[in-house]
Design a protein around this motif. Sequence first.
Motif, PDB file in Angstrom:
ATOM      1  N   THR A 368       0.823  -1.219   0.000  1.00 37.35           N
ATOM      2  CA  THR A 368       0.000   0.000   0.000  1.00 37.35           C
ATOM      3  C   THR A 368       0.852   1.261   0.000  1.00 37.35           C
ATOM      4  N   PRO A 369       1.813   1.420   0.939  1.00 37.17           N
ATOM      5  CA  PRO A 369       2.667   2.618   0.839  1.00 37.17           C
ATOM      6  C   PRO A 369       3.580   2.593  -0.374  1.00 37.17           C
ATOM      7  N   LEU A 370       4.034   1.363  -0.793  1.00 41.74           N
ATOM      8  CA  LEU A 370       4.869   1.288  -1.987  1.00 41.74           C
ATOM      9  C   LEU A 370       4.109   1.784  -3.213  1.00 41.74           C
ATOM     10  N   ASN A 371       2.827   1.506  -3.238  1.00 38.72           N
ATOM     11  CA  ASN A 371       2.023   1.979  -4.367  1.00 38.72           C
ATOM     12  C   ASN A 371       2.071   3.504  -4.463  1.00 38.72           C
ATOM     13  N   ILE A 374       5.915   4.553  -5.459  1.00 35.18           N
ATOM     14  CA  ILE A 374       6.251   4.305  -6.860  1.00 35.18           C
ATOM     15  C   ILE A 374       5.347   5.110  -7.786  1.00 35.18           C
ATOM     16  N   GLY A 375       4.072   5.228  -7.417  1.00 37.24           N
ATOM     17  CA  GLY A 375       3.152   5.981  -8.264  1.00 37.24           C
ATOM     18  C   GLY A 375       3.532   7.460  -8.370  1.00 37.24           C
ATOM     19  N   VAL A 376       3.803   8.095  -7.197  1.00 46.16           N
ATOM     20  CA  VAL A 376       4.190   9.509  -7.212  1.00 46.16           C
ATOM     21  C   VAL A 376       5.524   9.679  -7.926  1.00 46.16           C
ATOM     22  N   LEU A 652     -14.543   4.406 -12.905  1.00 40.19           N
ATOM     23  CA  LEU A 652     -14.846   4.567 -11.482  1.00 40.19           C
ATOM     24  C   LEU A 652     -13.751   3.868 -10.685  1.00 40.19           C
ATOM     25  N   LEU A 653     -13.189   4.552  -9.719  1.00 39.60           N
ATOM     26  CA  LEU A 653     -12.115   3.988  -8.877  1.00 39.60           C
ATOM     27  C   LEU A 653     -12.669   3.732  -7.477  1.00 39.60           C
ATOM     28  N   ALA A 654     -12.607   2.475  -7.052  1.00 42.80           N
ATOM     29  CA  ALA A 654     -13.043   2.102  -5.702  1.00 42.80           C
ATOM     30  C   ALA A 654     -11.803   1.911  -4.837  1.00 42.80           C
ATOM     31  N   GLU A 655     -11.550   2.849  -3.926  1.00 39.84           N
ATOM     32  CA  GLU A 655     -10.336   2.839  -3.104  1.00 39.84           C
ATOM     33  C   GLU A 655     -10.638   3.562  -1.787  1.00 39.84           C
ATOM     34  N   ASP A 656     -10.308   2.940  -0.665  1.00 38.69           N
ATOM     35  CA  ASP A 656     -10.596   3.562   0.629  1.00 38.69           C
ATOM     36  C   ASP A 656      -9.412   4.345   1.179  1.00 38.69           C
ATOM     37  N   ASN A 657      -8.181   4.092   0.676  1.00 40.28           N
ATOM     38  CA  ASN A 657      -7.006   4.784   1.175  1.00 40.28           C
ATOM     39  C   ASN A 657      -6.871   6.136   0.475  1.00 40.28           C
ATOM     40  N   LEU A 658      -6.808   7.216   1.282  1.00 40.07           N
ATOM     41  CA  LEU A 658      -6.806   8.571   0.721  1.00 40.07           C
ATOM     42  C   LEU A 658      -5.577   8.814  -0.144  1.00 40.07           C
ATOM     43  N   VAL A 659      -4.393   8.372   0.309  1.00 42.43           N
ATOM     44  CA  VAL A 659      -3.162   8.565  -0.463  1.00 42.43           C
ATOM     45  C   VAL A 659      -3.258   7.843  -1.795  1.00 42.43           C
ATOM     46  N   ASN A 660      -3.702   6.587  -1.766  1.00 41.05           N
ATOM     47  CA  ASN A 660      -3.837   5.833  -3.008  1.00 41.05           C
ATOM     48  C   ASN A 660      -4.872   6.461  -3.937  1.00 41.05           C
ATOM     49  N   GLN A 661      -5.911   7.077  -3.377  1.00 40.16           N
ATOM     50  CA  GLN A 661      -6.890   7.782  -4.214  1.00 40.16           C
ATOM     51  C   GLN A 661      -6.221   8.908  -5.002  1.00 40.16           C
ATOM     52  N   ARG A 666      -4.129  11.022 -10.104  1.00 40.07           N
ATOM     53  CA  ARG A 666      -3.117  11.727 -10.885  1.00 40.07           C
ATOM     54  C   ARG A 666      -2.579  10.845 -12.014  1.00 40.07           C
ATOM     55  N   LEU A 667      -2.439   9.515 -11.751  1.00 41.63           N
ATOM     56  CA  LEU A 667      -1.996   8.620 -12.826  1.00 41.63           C
ATOM     57  C   LEU A 667      -2.994   8.633 -13.978  1.00 41.63           C
ATOM     58  N   PHE A 668      -4.284   8.562 -13.651  1.00 37.35           N
ATOM     59  CA  PHE A 668      -5.299   8.565 -14.692  1.00 37.35           C
ATOM     60  C   PHE A 668      -5.349   9.925 -15.405  1.00 37.35           C
ATOM     61  N   GLN A 669      -5.116  11.031 -14.637  1.00 40.32           N
ATOM     62  CA  GLN A 669      -5.105  12.360 -15.265  1.00 40.32           C
ATOM     63  C   GLN A 669      -3.999  12.471 -16.290  1.00 40.32           C
ATOM     64  N   ARG A 670      -2.809  11.904 -15.995  1.00 43.24           N
ATOM     65  CA  ARG A 670      -1.712  11.950 -16.957  1.00 43.24           C
ATOM     66  C   ARG A 670      -2.063  11.179 -18.226  1.00 43.24           C
ATOM     67  N   LEU A 671      -2.968  10.219 -18.092  1.00 40.66           N
ATOM     68  CA  LEU A 671      -3.396   9.454 -19.264  1.00 40.66           C
ATOM     69  C   LEU A 671      -4.605  10.095 -19.943  1.00 40.66           C
TER      70      LEU A 671
END
Length: 772
Positions: A368-371, A374-376, A652-661, A666-671
């Motif tokens: 979860t934190p690695l996501n 690496i994502g940022v 639609l993104l189903a995610e409960d973690n605020l950081v991962n949201q 932002r990943l989807f926005q870049r796409l």
Amino acid sequence: MLRIPVIFSQHKSIWKTFINCLGITIVALGYYGLAEICRHLASTPQDVTPVWFPDGFASAAILLFGDRLLLGVLIGSFLANIWAFLKTDTTFHLLQSIAQVTMIAIGTTTGIGLGSYLLRRAIGRESPLRNFRNVSQFFWLTGLMGTMVNATAGVTALCLGGTIAWSVYPSVWLTWWVSNVTGIFVLTPTLLSWSEITSYKLIYFYRKTKLLHFLEALVMLVIVLTISQTAFVGIYPIEYLIIPCLVWVTFRFGHFAATNLILLIAIIAIVGTLNGSGSFARVNINESLLLLQSFIVATVSFTLILSGTINEQRRNSNHLKKSQIELLQKSQLLTKSNQELTQAKQLAEAANRSKSYFLTNMSHELRTPLNAIIGVTQLLQDDESASPQQKEDLQIICNAGFHLLSLIEDILDISKIEAGKMEIQPLDCQFLQLLHGVSESFRVSAQKKGIDLVCEFTPDLPQIIHTDAKRLRQILFNLLGNALKFTDKGTVTFAVSKMTNQELISDLESSDHINVITCSSHSISPTPEVVYVLFAIADTAVGIDSEKLNKIFLPFEQAGENKFKSQGTGLGLAISQKIAKFLGGEISVTSELGLGSCFNLRLPFEVVDPIDYGEIDHDTHQYLLSKNSAQVLNSQHGFDSKLAQQYPLQILLAEDNLVNQKVASRLFQRLGYIVDIANNGLEVIEMLRSRTYDLVFMDIQMPVMDGLEATAKILEEWDFAMRPRIIAMTANAMPSDREHCLAAGMDDFLSKPIKIETLIAAIKRSQVRLLS
């Protein structure tokens, strides 16, 4: 102090000598006393004794107490015969009679000693009445053979002394021999049975025997004495009615009662016959004696054989019962042990489940934190305003994140291997594309270290193979990564070639590789073409000590230099070897200190689309490889900001973690995508009811309603054509998690941390399915 043991030893020796002398005296007096009783009470007018009890007494004494009492037999026999054959009229006759009696005594002693010796050699220290075998040995060796020596010596002495004529030698010898045989048959078993009675047995018999048992024994005694009195003193020939009674006594009371009863019967029969009454009384005394002796010998033989057989059967029955009890006890112990093993197995399984749960949970929590990291990092790397130094720093962070991810994967893999849950999922894959993808992944690392990475792929390699590409790539990444890590200068060579039949045979003969292939869990169909491929990764590093070569495939073992040992868990080679064996092959290594190492991976592959290798030119093959690898690299790196235009989708993104949201948005926005976010599965259902979506990226672990429950609800409420495509995007990265997601109805699976390349690939796959 030294005199005490000496004095004690002297007293012990004196006491032993006294006991021996006492025993010799008792045997001598017993022999002599029984001889006088036989002569006065059981002797014919011709001085013939039908049963010579002294020999029976002597045989019992020697069998019970040993050969040291033979001197008593010699003395007793001499005294028993001296008064019968002593002549004192002249000195010559006196000396002659003494020599004659001495010869008789020596013959008696030799016969009894020989019979006892032969019997002990045959049965050891066991009782002669113990079983059928011992009884028969007693009859033949002690009763028949030993008495032959006695009779031969005695009758020969009488003939030499002139007491009897040589013409009557056979008849006198037979009378003497049968008399001795009868005495041993009757008296010896009786005395032996008395020797087995101890105070303990008497007390036990008294306590355990009921009154009816005593009455039964008394009635049988009265019946046998009545029949004996009638048959041998009266006029009715009913002597053979004694045999059924003896059978009954033997079965009910054992050989002790039977042998003593036979002694009473023999005494009554002898007295009655010698008085001229009973069934065996004849005018000719020799005929009477022969009939009497035959009856006694037959009765004794039958009874003792029956007794020995019954004892043996009872002993076997008791042994069987004891064995059954022991078997039952062992069975109970085994049952208890099995229960303990079952409990231990359950505890081990529970511990294994706890470990698996712990590892799965830790994997989820670490991913979860690695996501986010690496994502940022991927987002910042794509920022055009970042300076080269910043991009280099971001690359370091990204590399560290993927390194940490690989460590997590290694720990999970070794755990699955130890639990026997490693799964191989073979699929068709482009072999050459896979090889170039692996080699190109290490070119940057090789260039940074100033190392030449040489790739040599022979032109006869198959194009499409059926194998688990993910696991094959994992092995190659590990071997190439180790080679580059331990090489500071020189060359790392990555060579892949098809093995010839001769090379394969030679390789199988020099190792246990053939067993690995034939016993592999990766079954290869006999119909398609199967090729064996050799992957050779050679380096010019420092090499590995020969003493450490057999340890490098063990978990947590690191055989390199100390400066590299902190750069990994020591699990890579252990996992790679296990995976290689699951794929049907193995890894071997050769190394020389100062020159480098060479790791050889041998694997069998099923060729999906065999081609004619002879039509392919070597240079063309190399060029095509480079071109393919470049295309793969270009398509796998960087954000594609126009992807949303090419694949217009409502996501639609189903995610409960605020950081991962935030990272995912932002990943989807870049796409080029603007995504809506649901915090749990229940919100997903509500948003789908209010708006139409093409894709749902579904997390699994969410509050209120998790991803699997939400998926089940979607499948229940919307049909296949109307519902959105569901892609799992979770930190649960075990193979079983993927199976659970797909089995729940999801269309695809992505594990965190999310790589931009895998995300783009998943979107493209979903668009293809939507259009179809």
